[in-house]
Design an enzyme around this catalytic site. Structure first.
Site, PDB file in Angstrom:
ATOM      1  N   LYS A 277      15.899   8.550   0.894  1.00  0.00           N
ATOM      2  CA  LYS A 277      17.224   8.151   1.343  1.00  0.00           C
ATOM      3  C   LYS A 277      17.318   6.630   1.402  1.00  0.00           C
ATOM      4  O   LYS A 277      16.311   5.954   1.583  1.00  0.00           O
ATOM      5  CB  LYS A 277      17.477   8.694   2.757  1.00  0.00           C
ATOM      6  CG  LYS A 277      17.687  10.185   2.842  1.00  0.00           C
ATOM      7  CD  LYS A 277      17.958  10.607   4.281  1.00  0.00           C
ATOM      8  CE  LYS A 277      18.153  12.110   4.396  1.00  0.00           C
ATOM      9  NZ  LYS A 277      19.348  12.605   3.707  1.00  0.00           N
ATOM     10  N   ARG A 351      17.200  23.631   3.406  1.00  0.00           N
ATOM     11  CA  ARG A 351      17.360  24.981   2.825  1.00  0.00           C
ATOM     12  C   ARG A 351      16.012  25.583   2.449  1.00  0.00           C
ATOM     13  O   ARG A 351      15.842  26.805   2.469  1.00  0.00           O
ATOM     14  CB  ARG A 351      18.326  24.916   1.637  1.00  0.00           C
ATOM     15  CG  ARG A 351      17.853  24.055   0.504  1.00  0.00           C
ATOM     16  CD  ARG A 351      18.971  23.652  -0.445  1.00  0.00           C
ATOM     17  NE  ARG A 351      19.813  22.570   0.095  1.00  0.00           N
ATOM     18  CZ  ARG A 351      20.856  22.047  -0.549  1.00  0.00           C
ATOM     19  NH1 ARG A 351      21.214  22.503  -1.734  1.00  0.00           N
ATOM     20  NH2 ARG A 351      21.551  21.076   0.002  1.00  0.00           N
TER      21      ARG A 351
HETATM   22  N1  BES Z   1      19.551  16.249   6.696  1.00  0.00           N
HETATM   23  C1  BES Z   1      20.335  16.028   5.546  1.00  0.00           C
HETATM   24  C2  BES Z   1      21.824  16.241   5.799  1.00  0.00           C
HETATM   25  C3  BES Z   1      22.467  15.290   6.776  1.00  0.00           C
HETATM   26  C4  BES Z   1      23.082  14.149   6.335  1.00  0.00           C
HETATM   27  C5  BES Z   1      22.502  15.594   8.108  1.00  0.00           C
HETATM   28  C6  BES Z   1      23.699  13.303   7.231  1.00  0.00           C
HETATM   29  C7  BES Z   1      23.128  14.748   9.012  1.00  0.00           C
HETATM   30  C8  BES Z   1      23.723  13.602   8.577  1.00  0.00           C
HETATM   31  C9  BES Z   1      19.898  16.963   4.426  1.00  0.00           C
HETATM   32  O1  BES Z   1      18.555  17.296   4.412  1.00  0.00           O
HETATM   33  C10 BES Z   1      20.177  16.262   3.143  1.00  0.00           C
HETATM   34  O2  BES Z   1      19.569  15.261   2.898  1.00  0.00           O
HETATM   35  N2  BES Z   1      21.086  16.798   2.340  1.00  0.00           N
HETATM   36  C11 BES Z   1      21.442  16.197   1.110  1.00  0.00           C
HETATM   37  C12 BES Z   1      21.497  17.272   0.059  1.00  0.00           C
HETATM   38  C13 BES Z   1      21.602  16.762  -1.340  1.00  0.00           C
HETATM   39  C14 BES Z   1      20.311  16.088  -1.758  1.00  0.00           C
HETATM   40  C15 BES Z   1      21.907  17.913  -2.268  1.00  0.00           C
HETATM   41  C16 BES Z   1      22.797  15.543   1.304  1.00  0.00           C
HETATM   42  O3  BES Z   1      23.621  16.077   2.047  1.00  0.00           O
HETATM   43  O4  BES Z   1      23.001  14.462   0.753  1.00  0.00           O
HETATM   44 MN    MN Z   2      17.393  15.881   3.368  1.00  0.00          MN
END
Ligand code: BES
Ligand code: MN
Ligand code: ZN
Length: 503
Positions: A277, A351
């Site tokens: 990230k 997931r």
């Molecule tokens: N934990 C994150 C989602 C999240 C984002 C929670 C912001 C709270 C605040 C999750 O694991 C994630 O990174 N999801 C990605 C999925 C993508 C790579 C398909 C996302 O939402 O960007």
């Molecule tokens: Mn994630």
């Protein structure tokens, strides 16, 4: 924690008194007594201030006699005075009393039930996490340590409040877990903290990395390959109907028949892994375990109030880090269900955790209903902001019941699309080399395709998935939630259980 007491209505002689007044209502009970003591001075003051009892209105009187001040607060219209409104009132009153050590609430003109919910609201709004503050000055601290509610029948009010206090304990536990930094709360530490539920009568089983390897949790374990912290799964059981049969002769209790199952995503920190990230805001990912935190607090709430229900809570605990041993994009793993997963993005890790825990929950317990909570996607924040959690379900009635419970507790849910296997959204997660891939090959709809992925691990059981990414944490104070961890989901699912399973 705010100390709550209920006592027989009698005008307090010292300190601060709060008088809640409904719109247009005449003074009654202690309010009338106070007015008499002041020879009509209260009526006159309210009139002069054009106080009508509208929600949010307030008038302060200094004195009389030993009293320091009387704070008159509007409760709004009587026909709109729900238990939730009473909680909000309690929360607002708490914020106006933080400089006092104690205060009395003159609630004898209201029902004991409403008084109990006011107390709950005040307690929830008064939550603080001061564990790591060492230099806070005295005048920055909240002084308010106790609230005394003066009611017609204190025993009756206490009886209403006792189960609410158990729910508050659950909410506070969740907020504590979610607020902890990830260097303190990693999977093993989280699992250890769930053992505190044993004293409430919850059976707690902790699965370590070896146990999970033996079970074949290849999906969940793939998330933790890059970290020094071992993964865990915790299974919590509250058997409020069937009870535990463990006795001295060593006869062990069998698993309950068709309980309700709650499943939580517990990523104690989500860097994204190799699909790392950006730096800005990454600290938020300490609360990527809020689903697991809410399941834990919910189990504490149900056990604490001895709910007449058999409920199991399962949480998958992992840390998602990049390193030389981490999962690479393109890796294929075998899940507990036997299905293979091509991991195209290591940041779509929640997931992967839920896939194994959901499947395990079904295999072991054949639950009547399954509800999972997860901070699963950033996309749900794009869709719904911080107003509603996303609700995905394969069962219309279940979805409606959950939405209704959320209306009662003001934890709102908005239903999102979920299609049967083989249709549109579902097709977009077919992998060219494995059974399924962990992100969609299409554009957009990220929360939906995440839910579709979970559905691949659901065997036709009535199931709901709550994407709480937008709701788990708040940057601004709410009526019963100070800014920070909200514990979204605890009161909602407690309400759903109370409304539907306790007869
Ligand atoms: N934990 C994150 C989602 C999240 C984002 C929670 C912001 C709270 C605040 C999750 O694991 C994630 O990174 N999801 C990605 C999925 C993508 C790579 C398909 C996302 O939402 O960007
Ligand atoms: Mn994630
Ligand atoms: Zn995550």
């Amino acid at each position: 924690m705010l100390d709550i007491a209920f006592a027989k209505a009698a005008l307090p002689k010292t300190g601060v008194a709060v008088l809640p007044l409904v719109e247009g209502a005449a003074l009654a009970g202690q309010g009338a007594a106070l007015d008499k003591l002041l020879s009509g001075g209260l009526t006159a003051a309210l009139k002069a201030a054009e106080f009508t009892g509208k929600k949010g209105q307030s008038v302060t009187l200094y004195g009389p006699a030993g009293l320091k001040r009387v704070l008159v607060l509007g409760l709004g219209k009587i026909e709109e005075l729900t238990v939730r409104k009473a909680e909000e009132f309690g929360g607002t009153a708490q914020t106006m009393l933080t400089k006092e050590a104690t205060a009395s609430i003159l609630a004898d003109a209201l029902s004991e039930k409403l008084a109990a919910h006011m107390a709950l609201g005040a307690r929830l709004r008064g939550y603080r996490f001061d564990k790591y503050r060492t230099t806070q000055k005295d005048d920055e601290k909240t002084k308010l340590a106790g609230l005394k509610f003066l009611v017609a029948e204190p025993a009756k009010a206490s009886a209403f409040y006792t189960p609410l206090a158990a729910v508050a304990e659950g909410v506070e536990l969740t907020r504590n877990l979610v607020t902890e930094p990830a260097n303190v709360l990693y999977p093993e530490e989280f699992a250890d903290r769930t053992e505190a539920l044993k004293k409430l009568g919850v059976k707690v089983e902790i699965f370590n990395k070896k146990d999970l390897e033996k079970l074949g949790f290849g999906s969940l374990l793939s998330v933790g390959l890059g970290t020094a912290r071992e993964s865990r799964m915790v299974v919590m059981q509250w058997l409020g109907v069937s009870g535990f049969k463990d006795d001295k002769k060593g006869k062990k209790s069998k698993d309950p028949v068709a309980p309700i199952a709650f499943i939580g995503k517990g990523v104690t920190f989500d860097t994204g892994g190799i699909s790392i990230k950006p730096a800005a805001g990454m600290e938020d990912m300490k609360w990527d375990m809020a689903g697991a935190g809410a399941v834990t607090g919910l189990m504490a709430a149900l056990a604490g109030r001895k709910a007449k229900v058999d409920a199991v809570g399962l949480i998958g605990l992992v840390e998602n880090m990049p390193s030389g041993t981490a999962t690479r994009p393109g890796d294929v793993v075998t899940s507990y269900s036997g299905q293979t997963i091509e991991i195209l993005n290591t940041d779509a890790e929640g997931r992967l955790v839920l896939a194994d825990v959901l499947y395990y929950a079904q295999e072991r317990f054949s639950p009547k209903y399954m509800v999972d909570m997860a901070t699963l996607t950033g996309a749900i924040i794009m869709s719904l902001g911080q107003e509603y959690a996303g609700l995905f379900s394969n069962d219309d009635e279940l979805a409606e019941k959950l939405i209704a419970a959320g209306k009662t507790t003001d934890e709102k849910l908005w239903r999102m699309p979920l299609v049967p296997m083989g249709e549109s959204y579902d097709k977009s997660i077919n992998s060219p080399i494995a059974d399924v891939q962990n992100i969609s090959s299409g554009k957009g709809g990220g929360s939906i395709t995440a839910a579709q992925f979970l559905q691949r691990f659901v065997n036709g059981k009535p199931w709901a998935h709550l994407d709480i990414a937008g709701m788990a944490w708040t940057g601004k104070d709410g009526p019963t939630t100070p800014k920070g961890a909200t514990a979204y989901g605890v009161r909602l699912l407690n309400q759903w259980v109370a409304d539907n399973f306790e007869g």
